[in-house]
Motif scaffolding. Structure first.
Motif, PDB file in Angstrom:
ATOM      1  N   PRO A  23      -5.630  18.075  59.198  1.00 50.17           N
ATOM      2  CA  PRO A  23      -6.769  18.995  59.217  1.00 50.17           C
ATOM      3  C   PRO A  23      -6.349  20.365  59.738  1.00 50.17           C
ATOM      4  O   PRO A  23      -5.506  20.465  60.619  1.00 50.17           O
ATOM      5  N   GLU A  24      -6.915  21.401  59.146  1.00 51.29           N
ATOM      6  CA  GLU A  24      -6.569  22.771  59.524  1.00 51.29           C
ATOM      7  C   GLU A  24      -7.748  23.415  60.251  1.00 51.29           C
ATOM      8  O   GLU A  24      -8.404  24.311  59.740  1.00 51.29           O
ATOM      9  N   GLY A  25      -8.020  22.938  61.436  1.00 51.00           N
ATOM     10  CA  GLY A  25      -9.092  23.515  62.229  1.00 51.00           C
ATOM     11  C   GLY A  25     -10.458  23.009  61.831  1.00 51.00           C
ATOM     12  O   GLY A  25     -10.601  22.088  61.042  1.00 51.00           O
ATOM     13  N   PRO A  26     -11.500  23.646  62.346  1.00 47.76           N
ATOM     14  CA  PRO A  26     -12.876  23.172  62.146  1.00 47.76           C
ATOM     15  C   PRO A  26     -13.416  23.408  60.735  1.00 47.76           C
ATOM     16  O   PRO A  26     -14.488  22.936  60.402  1.00 47.76           O
ATOM     17  N   SER A  27     -12.678  24.113  59.879  1.00 49.26           N
ATOM     18  CA  SER A  27     -13.167  24.410  58.528  1.00 49.26           C
ATOM     19  C   SER A  27     -13.271  23.172  57.652  1.00 49.26           C
ATOM     20  O   SER A  27     -13.973  23.166  56.648  1.00 49.26           O
ATOM     21  N   GLY A  28     -12.541  22.113  58.015  1.00 55.69           N
ATOM     22  CA  GLY A  28     -12.537  20.914  57.177  1.00 55.69           C
ATOM     23  C   GLY A  28     -11.497  20.967  56.079  1.00 55.69           C
ATOM     24  O   GLY A  28     -11.361  20.037  55.301  1.00 55.69           O
ATOM     25  N   ASP A  29     -10.744  22.062  55.995  1.00 60.62           N
ATOM     26  CA  ASP A  29      -9.677  22.170  55.005  1.00 60.62           C
ATOM     27  C   ASP A  29      -8.466  21.364  55.460  1.00 60.62           C
ATOM     28  O   ASP A  29      -8.284  21.095  56.649  1.00 60.62           O
ATOM     29  N   TRP A  30      -7.604  21.019  54.502  1.00 60.51           N
ATOM     30  CA  TRP A  30      -6.399  20.242  54.778  1.00 60.51           C
ATOM     31  C   TRP A  30      -5.172  21.108  54.588  1.00 60.51           C
ATOM     32  O   TRP A  30      -5.079  21.847  53.624  1.00 60.51           O
ATOM     33  N   LYS A  31      -4.214  21.003  55.503  1.00 58.66           N
ATOM     34  CA  LYS A  31      -2.957  21.741  55.420  1.00 58.66           C
ATOM     35  C   LYS A  31      -1.845  20.752  55.071  1.00 58.66           C
ATOM     36  O   LYS A  31      -1.575  19.819  55.830  1.00 58.66           O
ATOM     37  N   GLU A  32      -1.228  20.974  53.929  1.00 59.26           N
ATOM     38  CA  GLU A  32      -0.151  20.088  53.476  1.00 59.26           C
ATOM     39  C   GLU A  32       1.061  20.255  54.390  1.00 59.26           C
ATOM     40  O   GLU A  32       1.576  21.346  54.560  1.00 59.26           O
ATOM     41  N   GLU A  33       1.498  19.161  55.017  1.00 59.20           N
ATOM     42  CA  GLU A  33       2.605  19.197  55.954  1.00 59.20           C
ATOM     43  C   GLU A  33       3.927  18.771  55.321  1.00 59.20           C
ATOM     44  O   GLU A  33       4.953  19.358  55.585  1.00 59.20           O
ATOM     45  N   GLN A  34       3.880  17.717  54.524  1.00 55.67           N
ATOM     46  CA  GLN A  34       5.089  17.188  53.886  1.00 55.67           C
ATOM     47  C   GLN A  34       4.738  16.692  52.498  1.00 55.67           C
ATOM     48  O   GLN A  34       3.591  16.298  52.239  1.00 55.67           O
ATOM     49  N   VAL A  35       5.754  16.656  51.623  1.00 55.02           N
ATOM     50  CA  VAL A  35       5.550  16.172  50.255  1.00 55.02           C
ATOM     51  C   VAL A  35       6.729  15.296  49.873  1.00 55.02           C
ATOM     52  O   VAL A  35       7.889  15.645  50.148  1.00 55.02           O
ATOM     53  N   LEU A  36       6.447  14.166  49.242  1.00 49.98           N
ATOM     54  CA  LEU A  36       7.472  13.324  48.643  1.00 49.98           C
ATOM     55  C   LEU A  36       7.314  13.392  47.134  1.00 49.98           C
ATOM     56  O   LEU A  36       6.184  13.313  46.629  1.00 49.98           O
ATOM     57  N   THR A  37       8.419  13.542  46.419  1.00 50.91           N
ATOM     58  CA  THR A  37       8.391  13.518  44.972  1.00 50.91           C
ATOM     59  C   THR A  37       9.445  12.536  44.466  1.00 50.91           C
ATOM     60  O   THR A  37      10.399  12.218  45.186  1.00 50.91           O
TER      61      THR A  37
END
Length: 136
Positions: A120-134
């Motif tokens: 979570p990226e603060g109180p906005s409810g948005d999501w912050k991508e931290e890691q990605v697997l491909t």
């Protein structure tokens, strides 16, 4: 209903240290088996309820993971639930050691695999991508 999948993927090089991932999904359940070359760590989830999981995934940590003693950082205890959103399998992951939820989005098909791990990226409810697997 979750997309029906029963397949292994070879993962691209990643900081989490996983070489392959097997996904079995369909109906209201999903199972992920991460292989780091030394052990296989399994995560299971069911739609509409929380499933408790315990695994040793050094590359997956809750937001507060860096503040925990080493042994607690490696042994993860999490409740996991899943749902389908726009053709993706979405896991909500709640760690015993953190008040923060992670969101794992899985896009899997014949052309390849992409899993994003978001916080979570603060109180906005948005999501912050931290890691990605491909992988393929």
């Amino acid at each position: 209903m979750l997309p029906k999948i029963d397949r292994s993927y070879r993962l691209d090089a990643n900081p989490m240290g996983f070489g392959s991932l097997w996904i079995k999904a369909g109906g209201d359940r999903v199972q992920l088996a991460f292989d780091d070359g030394q052990s296989i760590q399994t995560v299971r989830a069911k739609a509409g309820c929380w499933t408790v999981n315990q695994c040793d995934m050094r590359g997956v940590q809750p937001t507060l993971g860096g503040h925990l003693p080493g042994e607690q950082r490696e042994r993860l205890v999490a409740a996991v639930s899943c749902a389908e959103e726009e053709g993706k399998i979405v896991l909500s992951v709640r760690f015993r050691t953190s008040p923060h939820t992670q969101r794992w989005e899985i896009e899997a098909g014949g052309e390849g695999l992409r899993i994003s791990f978001a916080e979570p990226e603060g109180p906005s409810g948005d999501w912050k991508e931290e890691q990605v697997l491909t992988g393929r």
